[in-house]
Structures are given as C-alpha cells and as structure tokens.
Scaffold this motif. Structure first.
Motif, short mmCIF file in Angstrom:
data_model
loop_
_atom_site.label_atom_id
_atom_site.label_comp_id
_atom_site.label_asym_id
_atom_site.label_seq_id
_atom_site.Cartn_x
_atom_site.Cartn_y
_atom_site.Cartn_z
N LEU A 104 32.82 23.80 -26.45
CA LEU A 104 32.42 25.19 -26.24
C LEU A 104 30.91 25.35 -26.45
CD1 LEU A 104 33.38 28.11 -25.64
CD2 LEU A 104 33.52 28.43 -28.11
N VAL A 105 30.41 24.73 -27.51
CA VAL A 105 28.96 24.67 -27.77
C VAL A 105 28.54 23.22 -27.48
CG1 VAL A 105 27.13 24.93 -29.49
CG2 VAL A 105 29.11 26.47 -29.56
N PRO A 106 28.00 22.97 -26.29
CA PRO A 106 27.70 21.59 -25.88
C PRO A 106 26.61 20.93 -26.72
CG PRO A 106 27.44 23.13 -24.03
CD PRO A 106 27.66 23.94 -25.26
N TYR A 107 26.76 19.63 -26.92
CA TYR A 107 25.70 18.86 -27.57
C TYR A 107 24.45 18.86 -26.68
CZ TYR A 107 29.25 16.95 -30.74
OH TYR A 107 30.24 16.80 -31.67
N GLY A 108 23.29 18.89 -27.32
CA GLY A 108 22.03 18.74 -26.60
C GLY A 108 21.52 19.99 -25.90
N LYS A 109 22.19 21.12 -26.09
CA LYS A 109 21.75 22.36 -25.44
C LYS A 109 21.47 23.44 -26.48
CE LYS A 109 23.79 21.61 -20.99
NZ LYS A 109 24.40 22.17 -19.84
N VAL A 110 20.47 24.27 -26.18
CA VAL A 110 20.11 25.37 -27.08
C VAL A 110 21.25 26.38 -27.09
CG1 VAL A 110 18.50 27.27 -27.48
CG2 VAL A 110 17.65 25.06 -26.67
N VAL A 166 24.16 33.33 -47.28
CA VAL A 166 22.86 33.17 -47.94
C VAL A 166 23.18 32.84 -49.39
CG1 VAL A 166 20.66 34.25 -48.53
CG2 VAL A 166 21.79 34.84 -46.36
N ASN A 167 22.92 31.60 -49.78
CA ASN A 167 23.25 31.12 -51.11
C ASN A 167 22.00 31.04 -51.98
OD1 ASN A 167 26.06 30.58 -50.30
ND2 ASN A 167 25.13 29.01 -49.02
N LYS A 168 22.14 30.48 -53.19
CA LYS A 168 21.04 30.41 -54.14
C LYS A 168 19.81 29.66 -53.60
CE LYS A 168 20.88 27.63 -57.77
NZ LYS A 168 21.23 26.93 -58.98
N ASP A 169 20.05 28.55 -52.89
CA ASP A 169 18.93 27.74 -52.40
C ASP A 169 19.12 27.26 -50.96
OD1 ASP A 169 20.95 25.91 -52.76
OD2 ASP A 169 19.77 24.53 -53.98
N ASN A 170 20.02 27.92 -50.21
CA ASN A 170 20.21 27.53 -48.82
C ASN A 170 20.88 28.64 -48.03
OD1 ASN A 170 23.21 27.19 -48.50
ND2 ASN A 170 22.92 25.69 -50.12
N VAL A 171 20.81 28.47 -46.73
CA VAL A 171 21.56 29.30 -45.79
C VAL A 171 22.49 28.34 -45.07
CG1 VAL A 171 21.41 30.65 -43.65
CG2 VAL A 171 19.80 31.08 -45.51
N THR A 172 23.76 28.71 -44.94
CA THR A 172 24.72 27.84 -44.28
C THR A 172 25.43 28.57 -43.15
OG1 THR A 172 25.07 26.63 -46.34
CG2 THR A 172 26.75 26.37 -44.63
N LEU A 173 25.46 27.93 -41.99
CA LEU A 173 26.26 28.39 -40.86
C LEU A 173 27.55 27.57 -40.90
CD1 LEU A 173 25.08 28.48 -37.12
CD2 LEU A 173 27.23 27.49 -37.81
N SER A 174 28.70 28.25 -40.92
CA SER A 174 30.00 27.56 -40.93
C SER A 174 30.82 28.03 -39.75
CB SER A 174 30.76 27.86 -42.22
OG SER A 174 30.03 27.46 -43.35
N TRP A 175 31.38 27.05 -39.03
CA TRP A 175 32.28 27.37 -37.92
C TRP A 175 33.08 26.14 -37.59
CZ3 TRP A 175 30.95 28.71 -32.18
CH2 TRP A 175 31.99 29.48 -31.63
N GLU A 176 34.36 26.33 -37.35
CA GLU A 176 35.31 25.26 -37.11
C GLU A 176 35.23 24.32 -38.31
OE1 GLU A 176 36.58 22.34 -33.41
OE2 GLU A 176 34.56 22.27 -34.20
N TYR A 177 35.01 23.03 -38.10
CA TYR A 177 34.96 22.09 -39.22
C TYR A 177 33.54 21.64 -39.55
CZ TYR A 177 40.00 21.91 -38.96
OH TYR A 177 41.33 22.27 -38.98
N PHE A 223 17.18 32.96 -33.83
CA PHE A 223 17.72 31.79 -34.54
C PHE A 223 18.58 31.00 -33.57
CE2 PHE A 223 20.70 29.69 -37.44
CZ PHE A 223 19.85 29.21 -38.41
N TYR A 224 18.17 29.77 -33.27
CA TYR A 224 18.89 28.91 -32.33
C TYR A 224 19.31 27.61 -33.02
CZ TYR A 224 15.86 31.60 -29.09
OH TYR A 224 15.19 32.57 -28.42
N VAL A 225 20.31 26.97 -32.45
CA VAL A 225 20.74 25.64 -32.90
C VAL A 225 20.94 24.76 -31.67
CG1 VAL A 225 22.57 24.33 -34.06
CG2 VAL A 225 21.87 26.55 -34.97
N ILE A 226 20.47 23.53 -31.77
CA ILE A 226 20.80 22.51 -30.76
C ILE A 226 21.67 21.49 -31.49
CG2 ILE A 226 19.98 20.76 -29.15
CD1 ILE A 226 17.26 22.23 -29.12
N PRO A 227 23.00 21.56 -31.29
CA PRO A 227 23.87 20.60 -31.98
C PRO A 227 23.86 19.24 -31.28
CG PRO A 227 25.18 22.09 -30.64
CD PRO A 227 23.75 22.53 -30.50
#
Length: 167
Positions: free
Chosen positions: A60-66, A148-159, A97-101
């Motif tokens: 669904l979110v392809p590798y190598g793409k923004v 938004v945690n004490k010393d990080n931001v975490t994006l969680s989805w699926e596994y 905010f973007y991610v390239i997985p």
C-alpha cells in the motif's frame, strides 16, 4: 402525474443517500499528536488510515517512494523551538512530514512548505532529511498513530514503528 412521481422518487432517493452518507465516519479520520520534548512544543497533524487486512509497507505504501505519512492531506510537523532530530538541527517552524520507506530503513523528510503533498514533492524544498531504522512491533497498530514521547516521536502502523530521536 408521471413526472411528479419520478421527481418524488428521485428526491426521496437523494435525501436517503444524503442522510446515510452523513452517518458514515471518515475512512481516515483527522488526528493530532502533541507533546513536549526538551522544552519544545511538538504538534503533528495527520489523517489516520487503518490497515483493514492489507499489507502496508512495500505494498500500500511502496518502498522507495515519497509518502505523505498519513492520508487525505499532507501530514504536518510543528515545533515552537529549534530541536535536534537524529543529531541534525531543525529550526522552529511548521513542516510537511514525509517518509520514504525501504525494506530495512526509512528516510524521514521535513519539507519547508507544509501545504505540499507527496504528489508535488520536490527535494529542493527539503529542510531536513534523516534516515532511521524502523522497529518491528509484536502487536499490530490497526490505525496509523503518532506519539510524542520524552525523547522521540514515533510513527506506528501495521507492524512497523518508525522512531525519531529528538533533543
């Protein structure tokens, strides 16, 4: 008389469909994550899609793409003070905010224009890029969520969990 019947039936159908459509919840509801890290107020605005039995990373979110790191509209990341993200400086401001997985890592991008979605992404507008290693989660995050945690931001989805160290 036939015209009146047809108009009446059409009107009933429109009203029924409209009322039914208003009962539905959005497929990817808007969400906000907020918190403080090292005195900086952090706000992430995003839309939260669900897994719904799909394979997310690499399909669904392809590798190598923004990817816009959410659904519907661009995800935004805002800080009211300068912060360090994975050891690199990010000035106070509001960013796209973007991610390239990739299979074994993820590039996280803070874009200068928070209104630009991934379909109009231009590397020339990057404020900051960092590469992080996603962590496998033992439990599924059915809906995309930011924390938004004490010393990080975490994006969680699926596994997957994509953590960003922030100071």
């Amino acid at each position: 008389m036939k015209v009146f019947k047809k108009l009446s039936l059409a009107l009933i159908a429109i009203v029924t469909m409209s009322a039914h459509a208003q009962d539905k919840k959005p497929l990817s509801p808007a969400a906000t994550a907020t918190g403080k890290i090292n005195g900086a107020n952090i706000t992430i605005n995003y839309s939260s899609p669900s897994v719904k039995g799909r394979t997310i990373w690499g399909e669904l979110v392809p590798y190598g793409k923004v990817w816009r790191a959410g659904a519907n509209a661009p995800t935004t990341f805002e800080t009211d003070k300068k912060i360090m993200v994975e050891g690199k400086e990010l000035p106070a401001g509001k960013y796209a905010f973007y991610v390239i997985p990739e299979k074994d890592n993820a590039t996280v991008i803070f874009g200068k224009d928070p209104a630009i979605g991934a379909n109009k992404y231009d590397m020339a507008n990057d404020q900051l890029r960092v590469t992080v290693k996603p962590k496998k989660s033992k439990t599924i995050a059915e809906s995309l969520v930011y924390a938004v945690n004490k010393d990080n931001v975490t994006l969680s989805w699926e596994y997957w969990e994509i953590p960003l160290k922030i100071k």
